[in-house]
Design a protein around this motif. Structure first.
Motif, PDB file in Angstrom:
ATOM      1  N   PRO A   1      97.341  79.976  59.318  1.00  0.00           N
ATOM      2  CA  PRO A   1      98.126  79.216  58.354  1.00  0.00           C
ATOM      3  C   PRO A   1      98.146  79.944  57.015  1.00  0.00           C
ATOM      4  O   PRO A   1      97.331  80.845  56.775  1.00  0.00           O
TER       5      PRO A   1
ATOM      6  N   MET B   1      91.475  70.831  63.046  1.00  0.00           N
ATOM      7  CA  MET B   1      91.232  72.208  63.475  1.00  0.00           C
ATOM      8  C   MET B   1      89.879  72.316  64.167  1.00  0.00           C
ATOM      9  O   MET B   1      89.761  72.879  65.264  1.00  0.00           O
TER      10      MET B   1
ATOM     11  N   PHE C   1      93.758  67.746  58.346  1.00  0.00           N
ATOM     12  CA  PHE C   1      94.110  68.912  59.152  1.00  0.00           C
ATOM     13  C   PHE C   1      92.892  69.793  59.413  1.00  0.00           C
ATOM     14  O   PHE C   1      92.713  70.324  60.518  1.00  0.00           O
TER      15      PHE C   1
ATOM     16  N   ILE D   1      96.908  72.841  54.353  1.00  0.00           N
ATOM     17  CA  ILE D   1      95.654  72.329  54.908  1.00  0.00           C
ATOM     18  C   ILE D   1      95.178  71.148  54.073  1.00  0.00           C
ATOM     19  O   ILE D   1      94.992  71.258  52.859  1.00  0.00           O
TER      20      ILE D   1
ATOM     21  N   LEU E   1     101.140  74.955  61.000  1.00  0.00           N
ATOM     22  CA  LEU E   1     100.850  73.557  60.695  1.00  0.00           C
ATOM     23  C   LEU E   1     102.112  72.713  60.547  1.00  0.00           C
ATOM     24  O   LEU E   1     102.024  71.483  60.449  1.00  0.00           O
TER      25      LEU E   1
END
Length: 368
Positions: free
Chosen positions: A105, A118, A114, A110, A82
């Motif tokens: 990750p 995804m 994000f 997150i 990320l």
């Protein structure tokens, strides 16, 4: 240790190995940049920048080349993927090529945004590592205060965005007793799978080699893991623990059961060590290796096509001929389903075909 092997166009091999084995998994180290400092890290990843990382166009070309060989699962890993600003462009491009894109990750970065990106980019699953059942033990392992809470927060956001997740756990002496609790935590969080990894002493892992469990502990742990198969709702898989594939067959035979394995998808069971046979690793600079722990250079995708490396690397061809294995691995009746950890053998002896140093099993004659 670093080694280099020759690659060329696919060609007959003097020992007649099967070439072009089905490509099932590719772990791609999209970056070495990371916001954590985990004690076991293969890459010794830390805050970047790192020079020579494949740029966006080179990344797209790599995915083009992989898709010409097969349609494997692509694990976007790191470092911390990320931290790559183009990671979702890469994921989307792979999805559009028909590749199954997943991401590894650490969870702490997150965000709601994000997590949605995804999902929109077609990430089918993420894996988040929990190496302790508590904040204290996980943060100590990961080297950063707040890593545990950050991982749990990231998991929650991914789940809310509809992205499924699995929990990965690297087993060492420090957390061996916590594995049942970690598995229970994975269930509580809503994970679809729990994958355990046995420590391979590479990268920073070399400095905690004294935390590697013994061969006897290894055997007991994998037998315990086998016992959870009918108790846990999770998909359970052992990685960097090829002996598990021997134990699966031994235990099933003892219990008079027929074991059927899922051979495709995220939780496929094929054989123990997949390095060079159904799996390969690609570094942040484009160097192809049998796996991330086995530091043997099998080709550079910036100079040689991925297809030529996958089909023509002498190292890959050797790994695909199980009769090349040495010591008791070469004599073992389970060599085709286990194969021993080639990275562990290499770190211990300098020879990736040597016998697995953390195996207590003594081969017997005959087929399993």
């Amino acid at each position: 240790m670093t080694n280099t092997c020759n690659t060329s166009s696919p060609r007959p091999h003097p020992h007649g190995e099967k070439k072009g084995n089905t490509l099932r998994l590719v772990a791609w180290e999209t970056t070495r940049n990371c916001n954590l400092a985990c004690m076991h890290c293969r890459a010794s990843a830390t805050h970047g920048p790192f020079s020579g990382e494949l740029d966006t166009d080179a990344s797209f070309r790599l995915l083009d080349q992989i898709s010409n060989v097969g349609k494997p699962i692509i694990i976007l890993t790191g470092g911390e993927p990320l931290l790559r600003p183009d990671i979702f462009d890469i994921a989307r491009y792979g999805t559009e090529k028909g590749l199954r894109m997943v991401m590894a990750p650490n969870g702490t970065l997150i965000t709601e945004n994000f997590a949605q990106q995804m999902a929109d980019a077609g990430i089918q699953r993420i894996s988040v590592s929990l190496d302790g059942a508590t904040r204290e033990s996980h943060d100590r392992f990961r080297g950063v205060d707040g890593a545990f809470e950050g991982a749990l927060r990231g998991i929650k956001l991914a789940k809310e965005a509809g992205v499924e997740f699995q929990i990965n756990t690297t087993i060492t002496k420090t957390n061996l007793k916590e594995i049942p609790e970690i598995q229970e935590l994975a269930i509580t969080l809503g994970a679809v799978a729990h994958h355990i990894f046995l420590l391979v002493p590479t990268g920073r892992g070399k400095y905690i080699v004294d935390q590697e469990i013994t061969a006897a502990e290894y055997e007991r742990t994998l037998n315990w893991f086998y016992d959870q198969r009918e108790k846990s709702p999770l998909q359970l898989k052992a990685t960097c623990a090829p002996h598990y594939y021997r134990i699966l067959r031994q235990r099933a035979k003892q219990e008079g059961k027929t074991v059927t394995f899922k051979t495709h998808g995220m939780d496929a069971f094929t054989r123990g060590c997949l390095g060079g046979t159904g799996f390969c690793f690609i570094s942040h600079r484009g160097i192809v290796q049998p796996c991330g722990f086995l530091d043997v250079n099998c080709g550079d995708i910036t100079k040689t096509s991925f297809a030529d490396i996958w089909n023509g690397s002498d190292t890959f061809l050797s790994l695909r001929n199980f009769d090349h294995l040495k010591g008791k691995c070469g004599k073992c009746e389970f060599r085709k389903v286990c194969g021993g950890c080639r990275a562990r053998a290499y770190e211990a002896t300098g020879d990736f075909l040597a016998e697995e140093p953390l195996c207590s099993y003594q081969p017997v004659s005959g087929d399993p």
